[in-house]
Design an enzyme around this catalytic site. Sequence first.
Site, PDB file in Angstrom:
ATOM      1  N   THR A  17       0.841  -1.205   0.000  1.00 25.75           N
ATOM      2  CA  THR A  17       0.000   0.000   0.000  1.00 25.75           C
ATOM      3  C   THR A  17       0.874   1.252   0.000  1.00 25.75           C
ATOM      4  OG1 THR A  17      -0.104  -0.110   2.400  1.00 25.75           O
ATOM      5  CG2 THR A  17      -1.958  -1.080   1.184  1.00 25.75           C
ATOM      6  N   GLY A  18       2.161   1.056  -0.119  1.00 25.73           N
ATOM      7  CA  GLY A  18       3.097   2.188  -0.007  1.00 25.73           C
ATOM      8  C   GLY A  18       3.311   2.927  -1.317  1.00 25.73           C
ATOM      9  N   ARG A  48      -0.006  -3.629   6.093  1.00 27.02           N
ATOM     10  CA  ARG A  48      -0.625  -3.665   7.413  1.00 27.02           C
ATOM     11  C   ARG A  48      -2.154  -3.555   7.362  1.00 27.02           C
ATOM     12  NH1 ARG A  48       2.393   0.459  11.113  1.00 27.02           N
ATOM     13  NH2 ARG A  48       2.142   1.428   9.097  1.00 27.02           N
ATOM     14  N   VAL A  90       4.239  -7.872  10.493  1.00 24.95           N
ATOM     15  CA  VAL A  90       5.574  -8.423  10.179  1.00 24.95           C
ATOM     16  C   VAL A  90       6.226  -9.215  11.305  1.00 24.95           C
ATOM     17  CG1 VAL A  90       6.270  -6.863   8.319  1.00 24.95           C
ATOM     18  CG2 VAL A  90       6.679  -6.205  10.681  1.00 24.95           C
ATOM     19  N   ASP A 181      19.529  -0.908  -6.680  1.00 29.26           N
ATOM     20  CA  ASP A 181      20.013   0.465  -6.784  1.00 29.26           C
ATOM     21  C   ASP A 181      19.397   0.932  -8.087  1.00 29.26           C
ATOM     22  OD1 ASP A 181      21.412   2.763  -7.580  1.00 29.26           O
ATOM     23  OD2 ASP A 181      23.040   2.261  -6.202  1.00 29.26           O
ATOM     24  N   HIS A 182      18.326   1.692  -8.013  1.00 34.66           N
ATOM     25  CA  HIS A 182      17.550   1.903  -9.240  1.00 34.66           C
ATOM     26  C   HIS A 182      18.327   2.691 -10.303  1.00 34.66           C
ATOM     27  CE1 HIS A 182      16.436   5.585  -7.090  1.00 34.66           C
ATOM     28  NE2 HIS A 182      16.270   6.113  -8.271  1.00 34.66           N
ATOM     29  N   ASP A 239      22.274   8.817   1.515  1.00 35.22           N
ATOM     30  CA  ASP A 239      21.132   8.634   0.630  1.00 35.22           C
ATOM     31  C   ASP A 239      21.553   8.517  -0.839  1.00 35.22           C
ATOM     32  OD1 ASP A 239      18.286   8.470   0.392  1.00 35.22           O
ATOM     33  OD2 ASP A 239      18.271  10.489  -0.465  1.00 35.22           O
ATOM     34  N   HIS A 244      24.199   5.321  -5.252  1.00 33.39           N
ATOM     35  CA  HIS A 244      24.100   5.701  -6.671  1.00 33.39           C
ATOM     36  C   HIS A 244      25.385   6.329  -7.222  1.00 33.39           C
ATOM     37  CE1 HIS A 244      20.046   4.943  -5.629  1.00 33.39           C
ATOM     38  NE2 HIS A 244      19.788   6.123  -5.113  1.00 33.39           N
ATOM     39  N   LYS A 344      19.986  18.482  -3.047  1.00 31.91           N
ATOM     40  CA  LYS A 344      18.569  18.830  -3.189  1.00 31.91           C
ATOM     41  C   LYS A 344      18.439  20.330  -3.415  1.00 31.91           C
ATOM     42  CE  LYS A 344      16.588  15.070  -0.549  1.00 31.91           C
ATOM     43  NZ  LYS A 344      15.957  14.463  -1.727  1.00 31.91           N
ATOM     44  N   LYS A 349      17.151  19.770 -12.323  1.00 33.03           N
ATOM     45  CA  LYS A 349      17.159  18.330 -12.058  1.00 33.03           C
ATOM     46  C   LYS A 349      17.952  17.670 -13.178  1.00 33.03           C
ATOM     47  CE  LYS A 349      14.053  14.337 -11.885  1.00 33.03           C
ATOM     48  NZ  LYS A 349      14.687  13.636 -10.773  1.00 33.03           N
TER      49      LYS A 349
HETATM   50  P1  NAD Z   1       5.756   3.881   2.429  1.00 32.85           P
HETATM   51  O1  NAD Z   1       5.882   4.404   3.824  1.00 32.85           O
HETATM   52  O2  NAD Z   1       4.977   4.650   1.443  1.00 32.85           O
HETATM   53  O3  NAD Z   1       5.104   2.418   2.513  1.00 32.85           O
HETATM   54  C1  NAD Z   1       5.396   1.515   3.526  1.00 32.85           C
HETATM   55  C2  NAD Z   1       4.589   0.236   3.353  1.00 32.85           C
HETATM   56  O4  NAD Z   1       4.967  -0.660   4.401  1.00 32.85           O
HETATM   57  C3  NAD Z   1       3.076   0.377   3.446  1.00 32.85           C
HETATM   58  O5  NAD Z   1       2.477  -0.503   2.513  1.00 32.85           O
HETATM   59  C4  NAD Z   1       2.756  -0.106   4.867  1.00 32.85           C
HETATM   60  O6  NAD Z   1       1.476  -0.700   4.991  1.00 32.85           O
HETATM   61  C5  NAD Z   1       3.804  -1.174   5.049  1.00 32.85           C
HETATM   62  N1  NAD Z   1       4.089  -1.379   6.474  1.00 32.85           N
HETATM   63  C6  NAD Z   1       4.617  -0.483   7.343  1.00 32.85           C
HETATM   64  N2  NAD Z   1       4.710  -1.051   8.575  1.00 32.85           N
HETATM   65  C7  NAD Z   1       4.262  -2.329   8.469  1.00 32.85           C
HETATM   66  C8  NAD Z   1       4.103  -3.421   9.385  1.00 32.85           C
HETATM   67  N3  NAD Z   1       4.450  -3.316  10.686  1.00 32.85           N
HETATM   68  N4  NAD Z   1       3.606  -4.582   8.917  1.00 32.85           N
HETATM   69  C9  NAD Z   1       3.247  -4.698   7.623  1.00 32.85           C
HETATM   70  N5  NAD Z   1       3.361  -3.707   6.708  1.00 32.85           N
HETATM   71  C10 NAD Z   1       3.850  -2.544   7.133  1.00 32.85           C
HETATM   72  O7  NAD Z   1       7.234   3.583   1.927  1.00 32.85           O
HETATM   73  P2  NAD Z   1       7.808   3.659   0.408  1.00 32.85           P
HETATM   74  O8  NAD Z   1       8.079   5.061   0.048  1.00 32.85           O
HETATM   75  O9  NAD Z   1       6.935   2.858  -0.471  1.00 32.85           O
HETATM   76  O10 NAD Z   1       9.239   2.972   0.568  1.00 32.85           O
HETATM   77  C11 NAD Z   1       9.420   1.586   0.770  1.00 32.85           C
HETATM   78  C12 NAD Z   1      10.896   1.241   0.651  1.00 32.85           C
HETATM   79  O11 NAD Z   1      11.365   1.609  -0.624  1.00 32.85           O
HETATM   80  C13 NAD Z   1      11.817   1.964   1.635  1.00 32.85           C
HETATM   81  O12 NAD Z   1      12.876   1.106   1.944  1.00 32.85           O
HETATM   82  C14 NAD Z   1      12.323   3.140   0.830  1.00 32.85           C
HETATM   83  O13 NAD Z   1      13.569   3.623   1.310  1.00 32.85           O
HETATM   84  C15 NAD Z   1      12.470   2.501  -0.522  1.00 32.85           C
HETATM   85  N6  NAD Z   1      12.435   3.423  -1.645  1.00 32.85           N
HETATM   86  C16 NAD Z   1      11.326   4.172  -1.929  1.00 32.85           C
HETATM   87  C17 NAD Z   1      11.298   5.000  -3.021  1.00 32.85           C
HETATM   88  C18 NAD Z   1      10.071   5.794  -3.384  1.00 32.85           C
HETATM   89  O14 NAD Z   1      10.094   6.416  -4.451  1.00 32.85           O
HETATM   90  N7  NAD Z   1       9.037   5.811  -2.588  1.00 32.85           N
HETATM   91  C19 NAD Z   1      12.434   5.099  -3.841  1.00 32.85           C
HETATM   92  C20 NAD Z   1      13.558   4.333  -3.537  1.00 32.85           C
HETATM   93  C21 NAD Z   1      13.534   3.501  -2.446  1.00 32.85           C
END
Ligand code: NAD
Length: 501
Positions: A17-18, A48, A90, A181-182, A239, A244, A344, A349
């Site tokens: 859901t993230g 969650r 988790v 590492d995207h 970061d 990268h 930043k 960009k």
């Molecule tokens: P987010 O906070 O948007 O999403 C977190 C997700 O984890 C949600 O689906 C939430 O439900 C789930 N979650 C949190 N706690 C939980 C628990 N206790 N049990 C089960 N599920 C749980 O985070 P995001 O931005 O999607 O990032 C996720 C990962 O990707 C991180 O490691 C972040 O550093 C990495 N990342 C994100 C991006 C980006 O563009 N968003 C880019 C590069 C790397």
Amino acid sequence: MAHTEKPTALIMIFGATGDLANRKLFPSLYNLFKKGKLDKFAVVGVARRALSNEEFQLKVKESVKENGDTETNADIDEFVSKFYYHSHDVTDSSSYLALGKLSEELDSHYGLNGNRIFYLAMAPEFFGTIAEHLKKDKLTDVSGFKRLVIEKPFGHDLESAKVLNKQIRTAFTEDEIYRIDHYLGKEMVQNIEVIRFANAMFEPLWNNRYISNIQVTSSETLGVEERGRYYEKSGALRDMVQNHMLQMVSLLAMEPPIKLTTDEIRSEKVRVFRALRPIKDGEVNEYFVRGQYDKGIMNEKDVPAYRNEEMVDPESNTETYVAGKLMIDNFRWAGVPFYIRTGKRMKAKSTKIVIQFKDIPMDLYYQPEKTVNPNLLVIHIQPEEGITLHLNAKKSGQGTDATPVKLNYANKGIDGLNTPEAYEKLLFDSLRGDATNFTHWDEVALSWSFVDNISEVWENTKEASFPNYASGSMGPDAADKLLEKDGFFWWPITEIDVENC
Ligand code: NAD
């Protein structure tokens, strides 16, 4: 390793859901599906909150519509019908057991050959716990392949990375771990190797006899946005530089691999990290510059200083900008500085690499106040993709004056196609078992040990000059001085854009 071209697998996305899942993973999977690159598959979204399968499928559909292909076809319904949801805690074994049961059902329903991808798209503090549970609660007991795809950050420093690595290695072998590492999925980053190793004209010059310095810039215009809490503990060094920036440097500096296999490429990259000159405590300020953005005006709007952003300490010592000089102490690169900078709220960009060649031995075209420009090879990584070669040619008309000219290759212009997103490529690679564009543990460990020396000094000394660059600028003055003392300057990134050529 032979790679399956049309993979079959059950894909479990933890953190479904993230933000990452919604913006990148679902649209990328859809693109793979639409292009017919996937064989049989099903996806279990794990997060969650409580959601029904139908609610989850609707979310996936929306995410594809918002972030993916604009001309979404009728097959979107078929695509989302393969998505299932599991509400998860988790730390709770019973939740893993239920997930395991669902996985087995889906495996036999879709005929997935017992292949599983576990994609951890959630906060890194959960990575270790999840991996341990996957093993303990038998989700990794499969008849096919099992792979762990793991997002950054991989640890906070070498020590924490070692702890995390130990935890995930209880459940997965190094070969089964795909550390994202995207940047390594970006078209032009992947192109570095081709430019170097498929052209007879570059590789002979690719050394300290002909190259004077290399500059790698990755600048963002955005500020910290809503990531203040995370960023306060991370900063630009952890970061961006540890992963990268150092990855790009390793691709630029590595020796030609014997073959284009995962192991051969990785071992050449590791050798670059081993040759990186460590920065000792007393030398940090000689080699590295840190910055923090002040308020400023961007796009005609006032923007706040970093210290006034949400969830940021008003006295914060966190850097939002880093410039550094890296020396690679090996035969090829002795004496050639690799300058990196990232930050930043900068003026534009852009991610770009400038390879500056040494001056010609004698300038026949010298006039007072006017020397010929050095040859540059510019690799444009983003937003535009391409290569520009800066040469000198005769100024048209009478006389023999030299004038700079640019030979330009813009990726989009030639292919007429949108190159696939980094995540699409990396997801596909993880599904077909190609780990070349993921970071090996040895690379992670060596890059942390390089960065740890610097972050330790920075954390223990408050930077009195913060904030030291205005939003909308190219960073602090000290970053310019870093090059000036070597007789160089940063090539302005906007003037060497593809579109300005
Ligand atoms: P987010 O906070 O948007 O999403 C977190 C997700 O984890 C949600 O689906 C939430 O439900 C789930 N979650 C949190 N706690 C939980 C628990 N206790 N049990 C089960 N599920 C749980 O985070 P995001 O931005 O999607 O990032 C996720 C990962 O990707 C991180 O490691 C972040 O550093 C990495 N990342 C994100 C991006 C980006 O563009 N968003 C880019 C590069 C790397």
